[in-house]
Design a protein around this motif. Structure first.
Motif, mmCIF file in Angstrom:
data_model
loop_
_atom_site.group_PDB
_atom_site.id
_atom_site.type_symbol
_atom_site.label_atom_id
_atom_site.label_comp_id
_atom_site.label_asym_id
_atom_site.label_seq_id
_atom_site.Cartn_x
_atom_site.Cartn_y
_atom_site.Cartn_z
ATOM 1 N N LEU A 134 0.860 -1.189 0.000
ATOM 2 C CA LEU A 134 0.000 0.000 0.000
ATOM 3 C C LEU A 134 0.890 1.231 0.000
ATOM 4 O O LEU A 134 1.656 1.455 0.944
ATOM 5 N N LYS A 152 -2.950 6.329 4.237
ATOM 6 C CA LYS A 152 -2.601 4.904 4.287
ATOM 7 C C LYS A 152 -2.774 4.345 5.701
ATOM 8 O O LYS A 152 -3.393 3.299 5.898
ATOM 9 N N ASP A 208 2.483 -1.756 9.183
ATOM 10 C CA ASP A 208 2.691 -0.333 8.876
ATOM 11 C C ASP A 208 4.147 0.024 9.177
ATOM 12 O O ASP A 208 4.546 0.103 10.331
ATOM 13 N N ILE A 265 2.567 -1.328 4.436
ATOM 14 C CA ILE A 265 2.921 0.054 4.111
ATOM 15 C C ILE A 265 4.410 0.193 4.356
ATOM 16 O O ILE A 265 4.904 -0.138 5.436
ATOM 17 N N LEU A 283 -2.801 4.622 -3.123
ATOM 18 C CA LEU A 283 -3.849 5.502 -2.608
ATOM 19 C C LEU A 283 -3.574 6.912 -3.113
ATOM 20 O O LEU A 283 -2.622 7.562 -2.682
#
Length: 533
Positions: free
Chosen positions: A33, A41, A184, A212, A229
């Motif tokens: 992502l 995000k 993340d 991410i 995104l």
């Protein structure tokens, strides 16, 4: 396990981060992502995991979900590192019973001690039946693979550095046997060996994951899908391909959007001109309106050309005047319990000097910066501040920010002389505008908190900057901006980082090696140690 979203819409205040969207994460999906800092995000992962509610739509999932958030908070500072990792599995409740029985067995009351011994025997039997020793061995191996030594595992979380806690949390999530992982920025605070291990782990992971990361190396070697995104369109562009193919296709798609927009604009202009001419004739009014509506629909049906994404306008100010040596540490030492982090450190930070601190994770780099900043007291020795010393401290865990205060309040706390208009102008240069400045700081992503912390530094007029991993959580463009600011800053800088580019931008004069406290003139041979810490 699968994650499924239907009609998911995300808003922060009046700003739409994600227009209504459907998506799925299935077994075998390895999704990267990506998107600029502030695109949403981290907010999306919070909604997926149930930490935040969406504006509309819903998320459902089956199986076990493992979530590594960007910011790691210590729920129980007295919990041991090993127990924290083990808590990810059902065996954690048995371990908790064992620990309580162990404490009660030391009670001087013989009745309490006898009952505790019986409880301990029962808990130990349950532990063995649950294959607890094997699980504990697995947890230890996983922790060591991520740079957490066996000596650290018995220690309480409250005694560990932010980097150590972050790696323990990552080990916990990977140890959890989750069916799907949401990670993340998992490479934050990892050394080169640990990143290599993580890449191999993710490549062989049998479930699905969504990660991410600003590490193009990690994305390039692990993902088979990329979700971009787009902050301007509030949409996710989904690519069923690896990272290298995605980068090429993204360029093709942007060029296609540009051409479609140009063609639509030319057609719309012709229709508008015809409509205006026809509108002058009363008998042609209906036809004119139809042409104008067709022109509007043409433009509505095309996506806007992607604008160049903004980055924070970061310039450290001219430092306030100060004496020759604004900070001097004299024979400082620090221990947590029986663990001596370092002892007898001497360090003089002269006006305009540039020092990098190197050492393995847990060697005391962050603790040294906190002591120099006055955020922590040394066990022995002292820190002497020279004439006019003004310290700006950037904490890797953003500890200097008040999470309950708004962005505006955080900035004005550092610079109370700023009125709202002046503070808004500064925050605007760091990409916070409109109602964003009134948000509570706790809702910000790691990258946004980094930008806010940097904004407070810019307003501080500090003549000594203490920077602890300042490039973490930043996209490439924002990272370049801070590296340029570091290279141009006229005051003194003491830097802790795993980022070789940050060290090169600093162009240090000296290096402090921890935990031994050896000081040396900088030479490029030390650069090899930066990423290997």
């Amino acid at each position: 396990m699968t994650i499924s979203a239907q009609g998911l819409e995300i808003r922060i205040g009046a700003r739409q981060l994600l227009a209504p969207t459907d998506f799925h994460v299935s077994v075998g999906d390895r999704i990267g992502l990506v998107g600029r800092n502030g695109a949403g995000k981290t907010t999306l992962t919070r909604v997926i995991t149930g930490e935040m509610l969406p504006a509309a739509g819903k998320v459902s999932y089956s199986g076990k979900l493992g979530y590594l958030p960007q910011d790691t908070h210590v729920a129980d500072p007295e919990q041991s590192a090993l127990d924290r990792i083990m808590s990810a599995r059902d065996i954690a409740s048995i371990v908790s019973r064992l620990r309580k029985a162990e404490r009660d067995m030391t009670n001087p009351d013989p009745d309490i001690m006898e009952k505790a011994m019986k409880r301990y025997d029962k808990a130990m039997q349950d532990f063995e039946n649950a294959d607890g020793y094997s699980a504990q061995s697995d947890a230890t191996i996983m922790a060591e693979s991520l740079g957490i030594s066996q000596e650290v595992l018995p220690r309480q979380l409250g005694t560990l550095s932010g980097g150590q806690r972050r790696r323990i949390e990552l080990a916990r999530i990977l140890f959890s046997d989750a069916d799907t992982l949401i990670l993340d920025e998992p490479t934050n605070h990892l050394d080169a060996d640990s990143i290599e291990w993580l890449k191999k782990y993710l490549k062989s992971y049998e479930g699905g994951f969504l990660v991410i990361s600003h590490s193009t190396e990690l994305l390039g070697e692990t993902v088979n899908k990329v979700w971009h995104l787009d902050a301007q369109r509030a949409q996710i562009d989904m690519y069923s391909m690896g990272w290298a193919a995605y980068l090429k296709q993204r360029v093709v798609d942007e060029e296609r959007r540009r051409r479609e927009r140009e063609v639509a604009q030319k057609k719309a202009e012709r229709l508008m001109k015809q409509g205006i001419r026809l509108h002058a004739k009363a008998t042609k009014a209906v036809a004119a309106q139809n042409m104008m509506r067709r022109a509007e629909k043409l433009l509505e049906g095309t996506e806007p050309v992607h604008k160049r994404e903004k980055v924070a306008d970061l310039r450290f100010p001219t430092p306030a005047p100060c004496g020759k040596t604004p900070i001097q540490a004299q024979e400082i030492s620090k221990a947590f319990g029986s663990n001596i982090v370092f002892a007898g450190i001497d360090l003089a930070i002269d006006k305009g000097s540039r020092v990098v601190i190197l050492g393995y994770n847990g060697a005391g780099k962050t603790t040294t910066l906190r002591i120099l900043a006055g955020e922590e007291t040394p066990d022995t020795g002292e820190v002497v501040y020279g004439h006019g010393a003004k310290i700006g401290y950037f904490a890797q865990e953003h500890d200097t920010l008040d999470n309950d205060a708004t962005l505006l309040e955080n900035l004005q706390h550092v610079a109370p002389e700023l009125d709202d208009t002046q503070a808004r102008t500064i925050l605007g240069s760091f990409l916070f505008s409109g109602d964003d400045v009134n948000k509570p700081t706790r809702v910000l992503s790691g990258g946004e908190k980094t930008r806010l912390a940097l904004a407070t530094l810019v307003t501080s007029k500090a003549n000594v900057l203490l920077l602890d991993e300042p490039t973490n959580n930043l996209d490439p463009a924002s990272r370049d901006e801070i590296l340029a600011a570091i290279s141009k800053y006229e005051g003194a800088i003491v830097l802790v980082t795993h980022d070789e580019g940050a060290v090169q931008a600093l162009n240090p004069e000296r290096v402090l090696l921890l935990p031994d406290g050896d000081e040396d003139l900088w030479n490029d041979s030390y650069l090899d140690l930066v990423a290997l810490e």
